[in-house]
Structures are given as structure tokens and as C-alpha cells.
Design an enzyme around this catalytic site. Structure first.
Site, PDB file in Angstrom:
ATOM      1  N   GLU A  60     -13.582  -5.934  -1.162  1.00 52.97           N
ATOM      2  CA  GLU A  60     -13.757  -6.512  -2.565  1.00 52.97           C
ATOM      3  C   GLU A  60     -14.975  -7.343  -2.889  1.00 52.97           C
ATOM      4  O   GLU A  60     -15.403  -7.018  -3.888  1.00 52.97           O
ATOM      5  CB  GLU A  60     -12.294  -7.004  -3.039  1.00 52.97           C
ATOM      6  CG  GLU A  60     -11.163  -6.080  -3.063  1.00 52.97           C
ATOM      7  CD  GLU A  60     -10.447  -5.772  -1.678  1.00 52.97           C
ATOM      8  OE1 GLU A  60      -9.693  -5.017  -1.732  1.00 52.97           O
ATOM      9  OE2 GLU A  60     -10.853  -6.414  -0.728  1.00 52.97           O
ATOM     10  N   HIS A 129       0.548  -7.227  -4.470  1.00 53.65           N
ATOM     11  CA  HIS A 129       0.357  -5.969  -5.324  1.00 53.65           C
ATOM     12  C   HIS A 129       1.038  -6.225  -6.832  1.00 53.65           C
ATOM     13  O   HIS A 129       0.787  -5.275  -7.564  1.00 53.65           O
ATOM     14  CB  HIS A 129       1.083  -4.884  -4.585  1.00 53.65           C
ATOM     15  CG  HIS A 129       0.619  -4.393  -3.480  1.00 53.65           C
ATOM     16  ND1 HIS A 129       0.528  -5.469  -2.203  1.00 53.65           N
ATOM     17  CD2 HIS A 129      -0.058  -3.518  -2.959  1.00 53.65           C
ATOM     18  CE1 HIS A 129       0.002  -4.746  -1.237  1.00 53.65           C
ATOM     19  NE2 HIS A 129      -0.502  -3.404  -1.611  1.00 53.65           N
TER      20      HIS A 129
END
Length: 326
Positions: A60, A129
């Protein structure tokens, strides 16, 4: 006019803008060959090629840094972070570089990137998540923060975000991806950023929310209507910069406000709205502002998610409390 769910609306918006503007490029983990973990980019690499829909490594930090470089060089990158719990490694590049590039260069450079990510709970996913990080990004100068609450607003707001000359954090409520469909005109018409949307008019209380929590907020308004309570519903949509004028105008009519969001309570964005109401709208209030939020814990797993997320019953209870406050 096609009926689309939210993830399909995102796909259509990306496809429209890529077809119109060759400087728009997509990058992220598994977005090309596989079409993304939620299928938001399905078919786009086949249509526009691997040079514009780029599968990246699982990194990321690298995704964000690459997007900043692309934007500074004149492209319009739309970077996907697979889940919002993985968004934190991007903070160095997004906050220290993307958000400051216009200021740092005295306007010579801008950073027209969009950082997309699924956000929030309700899909029984494991830890990391189901985060709701909107308040973190809203705190940082130089960033826009957008959270759509329906397919039509996802389509129009994403188009506006891509066309904006500065960085936009675009958090897509995971729970809404396939929850319902609505007619969406795939015509390239953007919706305005930086404004709230009034979804329902009312006279007794103002309900302020955004993203997936608007689903329960609207259901609560329906339940309250059966009791003779007319609730006005405000969809914040763009959290930063905040259109406080629309909220103040509504509260001036109703005299009461309940703010609903699924992020943790402490320092959640609802606190910012409540503070603005105290500073600018105190004399309109007939009762204290109420907040219905998530808890100051990590999002629990499986069925316990629904003990964490704001419920219709909790919203109705908060409205009843504020109605009793005068």
C-alpha cells in the site's frame, strides 16, 4: 436507465471517465486481471489495457507513492486500497505529500489523485477489513473526504472526485456494495462535492449521517413517521470540506439533531458536527445534540458486528431522548 448497485455504479463511473480522459489510470492490488476483490474494476483492464489498469504488488505504501508521482506528472490516478484497514501505510504519502503538494509548490503543482477504499463493517470480515477511518483523513488539511451512500451518489461523486484537481479520499461503504439497486443514468454527469444532500424533509428533528449508516437512519425515520415524528435527513456525503450551512439551516427549522455514524465514538466525525452546532447553532437547539455511533473498540467479528453498528432501535431511542429534552 439501468438499475445498478453501488459497486456497479463505481465501475460505470470509472469506465466513463477513462473513456473520456486518457490521463485517468487505475492502480491497485488485483484490480486488473481479477477485477478487484469486490469486482469494482471488473472488465476495465480488458477494455483499456494493462497500461491504464495496473495490478500492483501487495504494498500500500508503494501504491500511494506511485499515485502521488503520477499525479504530479500530469496523470489522474485512481488508486484502490483493497480494504480500509490496510489504508494506514498510505498515510505518509497521502498526508505528507499529496495533501501538501499544492502548498509546497505555491500552486505550481497539484495532486489530482483519488484514493478509493471499501470502508466500514457489516460483511462479517476479519480484523482490519471493517475500519471507518474518515475522521482521520478529514482532520488533515489539503484532503477532500467523500463517502457515498447510494449507487447514484457513488457514480456522480466519483466522477467529481476524479475531475477534482486535488487529492480525494473516496470511502465506499462495503455493506452497501450489493445491498440495493437504483436507477443510475450513465451519462457522465457529476454531482457537486462539498455539499450535503437533503434526502427527506421534516420539522421535528434533523438526522445527520453518511455512508452505510444512512440505511438505518432512513429506516428509523420511517419508524418515527408512524409515531407522528417528521424527521429531516441530511446526507453529509463530503465530510471535508463540510457543508455546515445546510445542517445549520435544517436545525434552525427542527430545533433538534441526532448524528449517526458507524465509526468509533471518540473523536468520530460526528463530534466535529456537534461542535459546530454548539458554536454556530446553539440558540436554535431545543435539546442537546445526540450521537449514535460505533463503540471505542475494534470492530468485532461475525454476528457481533450488528451489536456494534448503529441500529434502527438506537436511532429511534436517541430521537425520543432529544424530543423529551425540551
Amino acid at each position: 436507465m439501468p438499475e445498478l448497485n453501488l459497486v456497479e455504479a463505481v465501475n460505470r463511473a470509472l469506465a466513463w471517465e477513462m473513456a473520456q480522459d486518457p490521463s485517468v489510470v487505475l492502480l491497485g492490488e488485483d484490480i486488473g486481471v481479477n477485477g478487484g476483490v469486490f469486482r469494482a474494476t471488473v472488465g476495465l483492464q480488458q477494455r483499456f489495457g494493462a497500461g491504464r489498469v495496473i495490478d500492483t504488488p501487495l504494498a500500500e505504501t508503494a501504491i500511494a507513492g506511485t499515485a502521488v508521482g503520477m499525479a504530479a506528472a500530469g496523470l489522474k490516478p485512481v488508486a484502490e486500497i483493497q480494504f480500509s484497514g490496510f489504508i494506514y501505510p498510505t498515510i505518509d504519502h497521502i498526508i505528507n505529500h499529496a495533501a501538501r503538494l499544492r502548498y509546497r509548490t505555491r500552486g505550481r503543482l497539484s495532486c489530482p489523485l483519488v484514493l478509493r477504499s471499501p470502508s466500514g463493517g457489516g460483511i462479517h470480515a476479519p480484523e482490519h477489513h471493517s475500519e471507518s477511518p474518515e475522521a482521520l483523513f478529514a482532520h488533515m488539511p489539503g484532503l477532500r473526504v467523500v463517502v457515498p451512500s447510494s449507487p447514484s451518489r457513488a457514480y456522480g461523486l466519483l466522477l467529481a472526485a476524479i475531475r477534482d484537481p486535488d487529492p480525494v479520499i473516496f470511502l465506499e461503504p462495503t455493506r452497501l456494495y450489493r445491498l440495493f439497486k437504483q436507477e443510475v443514468a450513465d451519462d457522465g454527469e457529476a454531482l457537486p462535492l462539498d455539499v450535503c444532500f437533503t434526502l427527506r424533509s421534516g420539522t421535528d428533528v434533523t438526522l445527520v449521517s453518511w455512508g452505510a449508516a444512512l440505511h438505518e437512519t432512513q429506516a428509523a425515520a420511517d419508524a418515527l413517521a408512524q409515531e407522528g415524528v417528521a424527521a429531516e435527513i441530511i446526507d453529509v456525503a463530503t465530510l471535508k470540506p463540510l457543508d455546515m450551512a445546510t445542517i445549520l439551516e435544517s436545525v434552525a427549522r427542527t430545533g433538534r439533531c441526532v448524528i449517526v455514524h458507524e465509526a468509533a465514538r471518540t473523536s468520530g466525525f460526528g463530534a466535529e458536527i456537534a461542535a459546530n452546532l454548539a458554536e454556530q447553532g446553539l440558540y436554535s437547539l431545543l435539546a442537546p445534540v445526540q450521537r449514535v455511533t460505533g463503540y471505542d473498540t475494534v470492530m468485532p467479528l461475525s454476528r457481533l458486528e450488528y451489536q456494534y453498528l448503529p441500529s434502527v432501535q438506537c436511532i429511534v431511542a436517541a430521537v425520543r431522548k432529544t424530543l423529551e429534552g425540551a
